[in-house]
Write an enzyme that holds these catalytic residues in place. Structure first.
Site, PDB file in Angstrom:
ATOM      1  CG  HIS A 107       5.171   0.912   2.792  1.00 16.61           C
ATOM      2  ND1 HIS A 107       4.698   2.098   2.263  1.00 16.61           N
ATOM      3  CD2 HIS A 107       4.570   0.787   4.006  1.00 16.61           C
ATOM      4  CE1 HIS A 107       3.867   2.665   3.115  1.00 16.61           C
ATOM      5  NE2 HIS A 107       3.765   1.892   4.190  1.00 16.61           N
ATOM      6  CG  HIS A 163      -0.153   0.130   2.533  1.00 15.06           C
ATOM      7  ND1 HIS A 163       0.547  -0.938   3.094  1.00 15.06           N
ATOM      8  CD2 HIS A 163       0.050   1.187   3.376  1.00 15.06           C
ATOM      9  CE1 HIS A 163       1.121  -0.543   4.211  1.00 15.06           C
ATOM     10  NE2 HIS A 163       0.846   0.732   4.404  1.00 15.06           N
ATOM     11  CG  ASP A 174       1.899   5.062   4.724  1.00 14.34           C
ATOM     12  OD1 ASP A 174       1.217   4.016   4.723  1.00 14.34           O
ATOM     13  OD2 ASP A 174       3.011   5.158   5.267  1.00 14.34           O
ATOM     14  NE  ARG A 205       7.180  -6.163  11.660  1.00 11.17           N
ATOM     15  CZ  ARG A 205       6.808  -4.946  11.278  1.00 11.17           C
ATOM     16  NH1 ARG A 205       5.725  -4.396  11.809  1.00 11.17           N
ATOM     17  NH2 ARG A 205       7.516  -4.277  10.386  1.00 11.17           N
TER      18      ARG A 205
END
Length: 712
Positions: A662, A591, A593, A672
């Site tokens: 990204h 996608h 941002d 994570r």
């Protein structure tokens, strides 16, 4: 000579003398006020409040047709009530202004009170005529009854445009998609963080290509937005036209805002009246509260519907833009007039003083520069604003009125970019001045992009730049956090996170194989203030995000302030925690941002609110997990151009557009965690929660006598 957009000013402080004494305050507060009476009974519900409550009840019961009918009627009723109140004030204020009752001699107080009582009688009669008219009686039929929502809740809902949230959902259920889209768009203008109002594909388009309309748009703000766009496109004739419209609408809105203060429910609270207060203290206190309401119009009119804080220097900016726009079209008299108008607000601005001298040098010989005065609208406004400020300060000092006056005309709002027109003063030439290339745009995509600025902190280690990461406007750093700070943030995260926070509450918003948890900056600070997590840990979250913002702004050498758009602490955990995953789906799909990426058609649609984002950063807190690599791709989302393994203190940052597609590879084992940050160059789209968090930090600093400059 220079012109600018969104500018801060130097030395725009107040040096106004304060008037003392409650008696003098009473005499000078001439516009009129609310009628005095005995102890107030709870006011009856107004028609729009009743209608809205019925609409919410119908919505909850699944009767969407009734919900639409009642909510639309509530919006119309509230609009008519506002119009009638404006009409009543104008009609009742014309025959005999209260100031005409002021005088000397033993009967002046009686003349003043007679005018006051007559104003109250006129307004009440005018309102009753509206409520008792055929339309009013018919509207109340079948509606009267107890409110399911308090008047205060209804007011807050209308301020937040919640009626349009109900409408968009109800219209959707009725398959009236154009009306649903328009209601959604109107709601979204004031609530950009509410992504759930968008359709399933993130698009508010009606499908027919029709332009959506904000049903609550304020003309003065819309004209201002339009004018700035013309200005930044160097279309100065159209910029002049739009800025003039914006000013006309601003002063109209200002007049209406002040008139409606007569019906403000923020003053006249009986609990605030001390039993020992005499007649003059009571009436002066009521007048003071109304005056504060009027004084705050300068804030209300400068605030976009989706923001908590106003545009700094909003009204003077009109004259700032206009002086340069008029200069660009060769109208030096108008440019001088606007420059002098600007100086009424900020008389010590040296740049604008230079502009005045410059414009004077290009006036026709037959014209005396001293005959070019500031504009009348600005002159009248500033005289009234100064007197209001003096009277309010007097009330604060003498009547213990709890009010802190903010100065919205400061030296903190100027953008760094400025126009410069370099020309020798006094050269004696009669040629037109050399024109500049116009306003220097904020750095961004399609403009000059730079990187390699200082990292500001000696312990931060540079790793890779854009070239080494095979892209543009990218960087990778290490040691932004220490091991101890990572552990502290992780410990706090486990106690404050909510499943799916920020993504409509979905536990797995991005992949069905992982649990997504998050926490906002405000949630962390509230938990800290309540003692549910260590206050130091909450402050650490705030401080490291600010540290990241400063690094990004410095490294990419931005010539404009970078603001927070969203601050989010996020953790991802595979559902099969005890066994490694063998599937290769992405933890976060590819996608961009600041646009909605359509991978099927390989296009990225820029739509509000994502379009306001300019830069992004992810600050990692741990590395004790498997998978979860951050990846950049090329314009072809299948081609990975760089892969980054997270670890404590590592930060990746990049511009937020299509050039930096990204995603995140699947987390196959462990958890994570990272601090995700989005930034904007547009102060109008600052993060609302961040503004509240800033206020909490300022309060704590004040209580603990901490110098904010020492925070980092």
């Amino acid at each position: 000579m220079r012109g600018r957009g969104g500018s801060r000013w130097s030395s725009c402080g107040r040096a106004w003398a304060l008037l003392r004494g409650a008696g003098l305050l009473l005499l000078l507060l001439l516009p009129g006020g609310p009628a005095l009476g005995q102890e107030r009974a709870p006011r009856p519900a107004q028609l729009f409040e009743l209608l809205y409550s019925r609409g919410v009840e119908a919505f909850s019961a699944g009767d969407f047709e009734a919900a639409v009918r009642y909510v639309e009627q509530a919006l119309s009723s509230r609009r008519r009530l506002r119009e009638e109140r404006l009409r009543c004030h104008l009609e009742c204020g014309l025959p005999e202004p209260l100031g005409s009752a002021r005088g000397t001699g033993p009967a002046w107080e009686l003349r003043f009170l007679r005018a006051l009582l007559e104003r109250a009688r006129c307004v009440r009669l005018c309102e009753q005529n509206y409520e008792d008219g055929p339309e009013g009686r018919q509207s109340y039929t079948g509606i009267a009854g107890a409110l399911s929502r308090s008047p205060a809740d209804v007011r807050r809902d209308f301020q937040r445009r919640m009626p349009y949230s109900y409408l968009q959902q109800a219209y959707s259920q009725m398959n009236q998609m154009e009306k649903a889209a328009e209601a959604a768009y109107t709601f979204l203008m004031a609530n950009p963080e509410h992504m759930e109002v968008l359709s399933h594909d993130g698009n508010t388009d009606t499908g027919g290509g029709a332009k959506l309309v904000d049903r609550e748009a304020q003309p003065h703000l819309e004209y201002y937005r339009e004018a700035v766009e013309y200005y930044e496109a160097y279309d100065f004739p159209l910029a002049v036209e739009s800025f003039e419209r914006a000013l006309k609408e601003y002063f109209k809105a200002d007049r209406e805002c002040r008139l409606l203060c007569e019906w403000s429910e923020n003053y006249g609270d009986d609990e605030r009246v001390e039993k020992t207060d005499g007649f003059y203290e009571v009436i002066a206190g009521l007048y003071s509260q109304r005056l504060i309401c009027e004084h705050e119009c300068v804030r209300d009119l400068a605030t976009w519907p989706d923001q908590l804080s106003p545009i700094e220097n909003f009204l003077p900016l009109h004259y700032d833009y206009l002086q340069f726009s008029y200069y660009q079209v060769g109208n030096y008299e108008k440019a001088l007039e606007c420059a002098r108008s600007y100086l009424l607000f900020c008389p010590n601005d040296e740049d604008m003083q230079d502009n005045v001298k410059y414009y004077e040098s290009f006036l026709e010989d037959s014209m005396d520069p001293q005959n070019v005065k500031p504009r009348e609208d600005a002159t009248i406004f500033m005289k009234r604003h100064k007197l209001e400020s003096e009277l309010i300060q007097s009330a604060i000092a003498n009547l213990d009125i709890p009010y802190i006056e903010e100065n919205y005309w400061t030296n903190d709002g100027r953008r760094k970019e400025e126009n410069q027109v370099l020309s020798e003063m006094g050269s004696g030439t009669g040629d037109a001045p050399e024109q500049s290339s116009g306003k220097q745009p904020v750095a961004g995509l399609g403009q000059e992009v730079r990187e390699g600025g200082p990292l500001l902190y000696s312990h931060v280690k540079f790793v890779y730049n854009s070239e080494q990461l095979n892209g543009t406007q990218r960087m990778l750093l290490d040691n932004v956090l220490s091991e101890e700070e990572c552990r502290e943030l992780q410990s706090m995260a486990s106690r404050i996170m909510l499943a799916g926070n920020g993504y409509q509450g979905e536990v797995s918003p991005l992949t069905p194989n992982e649990k997504f948890e998050g926490a906002t900056i405000l949630r962390a600070l509230k938990f800290g203030s309540e003692g549910r997590v260590p206050l130091h840990s909450a402050r650490l979250f705030y401080d490291v995000s600010e540290k990241a913002r400063r690094i990004v702004q410095s490294y990419f050498m931005l010539n404009s302030t970078l603001y927070f758009s969203f601050t989010h602490l996020v953790c991802r955990t595979p559902f099969s925690a005890d066994q490694p995953r063998d599937n290769d789906d992405l933890s976060h799909p590819i996608h961009a941002d600041n646009c909605f990426f359509d991978s099927k058609n390989n296009v990225c649609k820029k739509e509000f609110p994502l379009a306001s984002r300019d830069y992004s950063a992810i600050l990692y807190m741990n590395e004790d997990f498997e998978g979860g690599e951050f990846i950049f791709t090329g314009r072809d989302p299948e081609t990975v151009t760089a892969s980054i393994k997270p670890k404590c203190g590592r930060m990746v940052s990049f511009s937020a557009g299509r050039e930096n597609l990204h995603g995140v590879k699947a987390v196959t084992k462990g958890q994570r965690c990272a601090v995700a940050l989005w930034f904007t160059l547009d102060p109008l789209h600052r993060e609302l929660e961040r503004l509240k968090a800033d206020e909490m930090i300022r309060q704590w600093n004040h209580e603990q006598s901490i110098n904010p400059k020492d925070e980092l």
